[in-house]
Design a protein around this motif. Structure first.
Motif, PDB file in Angstrom:
ATOM      1  N   PRO A 149       3.430 -22.461  -9.970  1.00 33.54           N
ATOM      2  CA  PRO A 149       2.538 -23.330 -10.836  1.00 33.54           C
ATOM      3  C   PRO A 149       1.766 -24.681 -10.075  1.00 33.54           C
ATOM      4  CG  PRO A 149       4.433 -23.077 -11.957  1.00 33.54           C
ATOM      5  CD  PRO A 149       4.636 -22.423 -10.640  1.00 33.54           C
ATOM      6  N   TRP A 150       0.605 -25.111 -10.436  1.00 35.89           N
ATOM      7  CA  TRP A 150      -0.211 -26.216  -9.723  1.00 35.89           C
ATOM      8  C   TRP A 150      -0.489 -26.054  -8.389  1.00 35.89           C
ATOM      9  CZ3 TRP A 150      -2.535 -29.490 -12.307  1.00 35.89           C
ATOM     10  CH2 TRP A 150      -1.928 -29.922 -13.547  1.00 35.89           C
ATOM     11  N   THR A 151      -0.642 -24.658  -7.939  1.00 30.66           N
ATOM     12  CA  THR A 151      -1.402 -24.153  -6.919  1.00 30.66           C
ATOM     13  C   THR A 151      -2.914 -24.482  -7.335  1.00 30.66           C
ATOM     14  OG1 THR A 151       0.177 -22.579  -6.247  1.00 30.66           O
ATOM     15  CG2 THR A 151      -2.039 -22.209  -5.586  1.00 30.66           C
ATOM     16  N   ILE A 152      -3.637 -25.175  -6.424  1.00 29.33           N
ATOM     17  CA  ILE A 152      -4.916 -25.449  -6.793  1.00 29.33           C
ATOM     18  C   ILE A 152      -5.772 -24.918  -5.645  1.00 29.33           C
ATOM     19  CG2 ILE A 152      -6.641 -27.162  -7.085  1.00 29.33           C
ATOM     20  CD1 ILE A 152      -5.137 -28.903  -8.675  1.00 29.33           C
ATOM     21  N   VAL A 153      -6.931 -23.888  -6.203  1.00 28.89           N
ATOM     22  CA  VAL A 153      -7.703 -23.328  -5.029  1.00 28.89           C
ATOM     23  C   VAL A 153      -8.917 -24.161  -5.342  1.00 28.89           C
ATOM     24  CG1 VAL A 153      -9.206 -21.421  -4.516  1.00 28.89           C
ATOM     25  CG2 VAL A 153      -7.003 -21.040  -5.354  1.00 28.89           C
ATOM     26  N   HIS A 154      -9.582 -24.735  -3.961  1.00 33.86           N
ATOM     27  CA  HIS A 154     -10.745 -25.595  -4.080  1.00 33.86           C
ATOM     28  C   HIS A 154     -11.735 -24.875  -2.956  1.00 33.86           C
ATOM     29  CE1 HIS A 154     -13.105 -28.964  -1.815  1.00 33.86           C
ATOM     30  NE2 HIS A 154     -13.586 -28.791  -3.163  1.00 33.86           N
ATOM     31  N   ALA A 155     -13.063 -24.684  -3.294  1.00 35.81           N
ATOM     32  CA  ALA A 155     -13.742 -24.202  -2.326  1.00 35.81           C
ATOM     33  C   ALA A 155     -15.290 -25.048  -2.260  1.00 35.81           C
ATOM     34  CB  ALA A 155     -14.108 -22.801  -2.838  1.00 35.81           C
ATOM     35  N   LEU A 156     -15.565 -25.164  -1.263  1.00 34.02           N
ATOM     36  CA  LEU A 156     -16.994 -25.894  -1.147  1.00 34.02           C
ATOM     37  C   LEU A 156     -18.317 -25.173  -1.673  1.00 34.02           C
ATOM     38  CD1 LEU A 156     -16.548 -27.458   2.371  1.00 34.02           C
ATOM     39  CD2 LEU A 156     -16.155 -28.554   0.313  1.00 34.02           C
ATOM     40  N   GLU A 157     -17.989 -24.062  -1.866  1.00 34.18           N
ATOM     41  CA  GLU A 157     -19.357 -23.080  -2.299  1.00 34.18           C
ATOM     42  C   GLU A 157     -18.529 -21.796  -2.793  1.00 34.18           C
ATOM     43  OE1 GLU A 157     -22.274 -22.341   0.742  1.00 34.18           O
ATOM     44  OE2 GLU A 157     -22.911 -20.912  -0.390  1.00 34.18           O
ATOM     45  N   GLN A 158     -19.346 -21.308  -3.896  1.00 30.16           N
ATOM     46  CA  GLN A 158     -18.849 -20.045  -4.572  1.00 30.16           C
ATOM     47  C   GLN A 158     -20.218 -19.244  -4.557  1.00 30.16           C
ATOM     48  OE1 GLN A 158     -15.739 -21.013  -7.881  1.00 30.16           O
ATOM     49  NE2 GLN A 158     -17.621 -21.793  -8.644  1.00 30.16           N
ATOM     50  N   THR A 159     -19.878 -17.767  -4.369  1.00 35.91           N
ATOM     51  CA  THR A 159     -21.160 -17.176  -4.366  1.00 35.91           C
ATOM     52  C   THR A 159     -21.236 -16.413  -5.535  1.00 35.91           C
ATOM     53  OG1 THR A 159     -19.710 -15.603  -3.245  1.00 35.91           O
ATOM     54  CG2 THR A 159     -20.939 -16.814  -1.760  1.00 35.91           C
ATOM     55  N   SER A 160     -20.246 -16.211  -6.293  1.00 31.28           N
ATOM     56  CA  SER A 160     -20.152 -15.732  -7.802  1.00 31.28           C
ATOM     57  C   SER A 160     -19.231 -16.371  -8.792  1.00 31.28           C
ATOM     58  CB  SER A 160     -19.642 -14.185  -7.774  1.00 31.28           C
ATOM     59  OG  SER A 160     -20.169 -13.249  -6.881  1.00 31.28           O
ATOM     60  N   GLY A 161     -19.680 -17.736  -8.729  1.00 29.79           N
ATOM     61  CA  GLY A 161     -19.010 -18.640  -9.850  1.00 29.79           C
ATOM     62  C   GLY A 161     -19.082 -18.044 -11.139  1.00 29.79           C
ATOM     63  N   ARG A 162     -17.956 -18.054 -11.905  1.00 34.23           N
ATOM     64  CA  ARG A 162     -17.902 -17.397 -13.329  1.00 34.23           C
ATOM     65  C   ARG A 162     -18.027 -18.732 -14.302  1.00 34.23           C
ATOM     66  NH1 ARG A 162     -12.142 -14.353 -13.049  1.00 34.23           N
ATOM     67  NH2 ARG A 162     -12.883 -12.871 -11.481  1.00 34.23           N
ATOM     68  N   GLY A 163     -18.924 -18.428 -15.506  1.00 39.43           N
ATOM     69  CA  GLY A 163     -19.053 -19.651 -16.335  1.00 39.43           C
ATOM     70  C   GLY A 163     -18.635 -18.786 -17.626  1.00 39.43           C
ATOM     71  N   ARG A 164     -18.422 -19.394 -18.907  1.00 45.06           N
ATOM     72  CA  ARG A 164     -18.090 -18.972 -19.978  1.00 45.06           C
ATOM     73  C   ARG A 164     -18.949 -17.853 -20.446  1.00 45.06           C
ATOM     74  NH1 ARG A 164     -18.185 -22.847 -24.418  1.00 45.06           N
ATOM     75  NH2 ARG A 164     -16.738 -21.426 -25.554  1.00 45.06           N
TER      76      ARG A 164
END
Ligand code: BTN
Length: 247
Positions: free
Chosen positions: A33-48
């Motif tokens: 828990p509290w593993t956080i993935v951070h990226a400078l760019e996403q190629t397939s960012g998901r929205g709601r």
């Protein structure tokens, strides 16, 4: 500069398809828990609602793996918890902004969307439940194509801010509101969220709930986070999902 708290396991990437996708897979393999993935760019960012989340370099994208003590029935409350964290972050770096929290989990500044939150749940290899909370926060760009228009932090302030400054502030705020939720419960979160609620008392339409679109006045938030819709015949309906449009 704010530092990253010790309980966070931060995985920093340059490019990824989606931090939520990666966090989901890591959660499945039993990441802490509290593993956080951070990226400078996403190629397939998901929205709601199966939407894409445009993710150009310069904006902030992170996903946290959580295993709350509160049971899964209450996990949707985290939309409100994390919205408060984003609101505090925006208030800290752009203190003159007019921040509004749009039900259930959008953060608006001057009526334009600055952030979106996406919750996804799963069961790991040991069949334990976990949750991924994804946050997209516009810092340098206001991607076009959103229904209400978008804004970003750097449009609100004269001296440009950056991910380096904002990421630790956001993570600290997420922990702060998460702890309030676990220690004091949802009623405190609800009380604070309502102070910043966008559009309370206005006429709305809620799209996306079968069988039909509903219309009425947005009169409150129930004790479990549902939107209270007062219909024209005076009946109150508690709505648990959908997209709100102001009419
Ligand atoms: C929304 O539609 O409003 C929710 C958008 C959530 C976007 C964030 S960006 C970081 C994380 N990774 C994703 O693929 N999506 C979420």
């Amino acid at each position: 500069m704010v530092s990253i708290p010790e309980r966070i396991h931060l995985l920093e990437l340059d490019v990824v398809d989606s931090t939520n996708r990666l966090a989901y897979d890591l959660g499945f393999s039993g990441a802490k828990p509290w593993t956080i993935v951070h990226a400078l760019e996403q190629t397939s960012g998901r929205g709601r609602r199966q939407n894409d989340w445009l993710s150009p370099r310069g904006n902030l994208f992170l996903s946290a793996i959580l295993k709350p003590i509160n049971g899964p029935k209450r996990w949707s409350e985290l939309s409100f918890v994390i919205s408060l964290a984003v609101a505090d972050t925006v208030a800290e770096v752009a203190d003159r902004s007019i921040i509004g929290l749009k039900w259930p989990n959008d953060v608006l500044v001057n009526n334009k969307k600055i952030s979106g939150i996406l919750l996804e749940t799963g069961n790991n290899v040991k069949k334990e439940g976990y949750l991924v909370v994804g946050v997209g926060l516009n810092i340098a760009h206001s991607p076009a194509g959103t229904r209400y228009g978008a804004t970003c932090i750097n449009e609100l302030i004269s001296e440009k801010s950056s991910i380096k400054i904002i990421l630790p502030i956001l993570i600290k705020a997420m922990i702060n509101w998460y702890d309030i939720w676990e220690n004091s419960g949802f009623l405190e979160i609800r009380r604070q969220w309502l102070k910043r609620a966008h559009g309370l008392g206005k006429r709305i339409e809620i799209i996306g709930i079968a069988p039909k679109t509903q219309e009425g006045i947005y009169t409150g938030l129930s004790k479990d986070g549902r939107l209270v819709l007062t219909k024209d015949n005076g009946e109150k309906e508690l709505v648990s999902a959908g997209t709100v449009t102001f009419v």
